[in-house]
Design an enzyme around this catalytic site. Structure first.
Site, short mmCIF file in Angstrom:
data_model
loop_
_atom_site.label_atom_id
_atom_site.label_comp_id
_atom_site.label_asym_id
_atom_site.label_seq_id
_atom_site.Cartn_x
_atom_site.Cartn_y
_atom_site.Cartn_z
N ASP A 7 7.10 55.85 39.54
CA ASP A 7 5.66 56.05 39.55
C ASP A 7 5.39 57.29 40.40
OD1 ASP A 7 3.01 55.31 38.95
OD2 ASP A 7 2.79 54.38 40.91
N ASP A 64 1.80 58.35 42.04
CA ASP A 64 0.91 58.14 43.19
C ASP A 64 1.39 56.95 44.02
OD1 ASP A 64 -1.04 60.21 42.69
OD2 ASP A 64 -1.59 59.05 40.92
#
Length: 255
Positions: free
Chosen positions: A11, A13
């Site tokens: 991922d 953020d």
């Protein structure tokens, strides 16, 4: 780690960047993967930006990710729909991320009898566009949503996001959308297809139990939760499933 990982999905953020700054160790980890010949993709549920935009944003944070190593919910949506209805038509609410992906997948953008209504993330949802979407869905268009996130962050506080607007449209049409982004494991499966990866040898790094970890488990991946983003150790206890590993940050994966 009991199984050898040769591909990584991470991922963005909360894992590689936090509040527009690189998480310490993130750039070094990507360099380590490159040196070891590990294939990887950086994932985001955000469908606003194109891979080129995201690559530039990451570069400003000090992280080098070429655009072909970014996988967004917009790209996953376009890939899914190209497989479902090649050369189809769609009414799209969203920004460049989703409109560009749909164009590149060969779709015609129209508000006249489209095959699909596609709801993506945007900074300004137009009441007129939402009304049009409701009428087209009522008339038979299939309802697709890029990602289920109900709020997004802003300096002033949470903003209503795709999932919240989707709920409004569902309430008006009585039609549930098909949601492509995490926690749908399809997001990870389409990313693995792009990499030519096998779930047995793929690791997934995320900062959320309710999207990253559950989707990673359902896709059969080696799941790692990092505590540099949203999740805390206390959060883990609230869920009936567990990540394979819990780390403070991606820096813990450096050799």
């Amino acid at each position: 780690m009991e199984r050898e990982i040769d591909c990584w999905l991470t991922d963005m953020d909360g894992v590689l960047v936090h509040e527009h700054k690189a998480v310490p160790g993130a750039a070094e980890l990507l360099d380590q993967w490159r040196a070891q010949g590990k294939r990887f993709l950086v994932l985001t549920n955000n469908s606003i930006y194109t891979p080129r935009d995201l690559s530039a944003r990451l570069a400003r944070s000090g992280i080098d990710v070429p655009e072909d190593q970014l996988w967004t919910s917009a790209l996953a949506t376009a890939t899914f729909l190209k497989d479902q209805a090649p050369g189809g038509s769609a009414f799209v609410i969203g920004e460049a991320g989703i409109t560009t992906a749909m164009h590149e997948a060969g779709f015609v953008m129209t508000d006249t009898s489209p095959d699909f209504v596609i709801l993506g993330e945007t900074r300004s949802y137009s009441f007129e566009a939402i009304t049009r979407a409701i009428r087209l869905i009522d008339a038979g268009a299939r309802f697709i949503v890029t990602n289920p996130d109900v709020t997004g962050p802003s300096p002033e506080g949470p903003l209503p996001a795709t999932g919240a607007v989707a709920a409004l449209i569902t309430s008006a049409t009585k039609r549930e959308p098909y949601v492509v982004g995490k926690p749908n494991p399809m997001m990870f499966r389409s990313a693995m297809n792009k990499l030519g990866a096998h779930s047995e040898r793929t690791g997934m790094i995320g900062d959320r139990m309710d999207t990253d970890v559950v989707a990673g488990i359902e896709a059969g991946l080696h799941t790692i939760l990092v505590l540099s983003g949203i999740a805390t150790r206390a959060d883990i206890e609230r869920f009936p499933f567990r990540p394979r590993e819990v780390l403070d940050s991606v820096a813990d994966l450096l050799d």
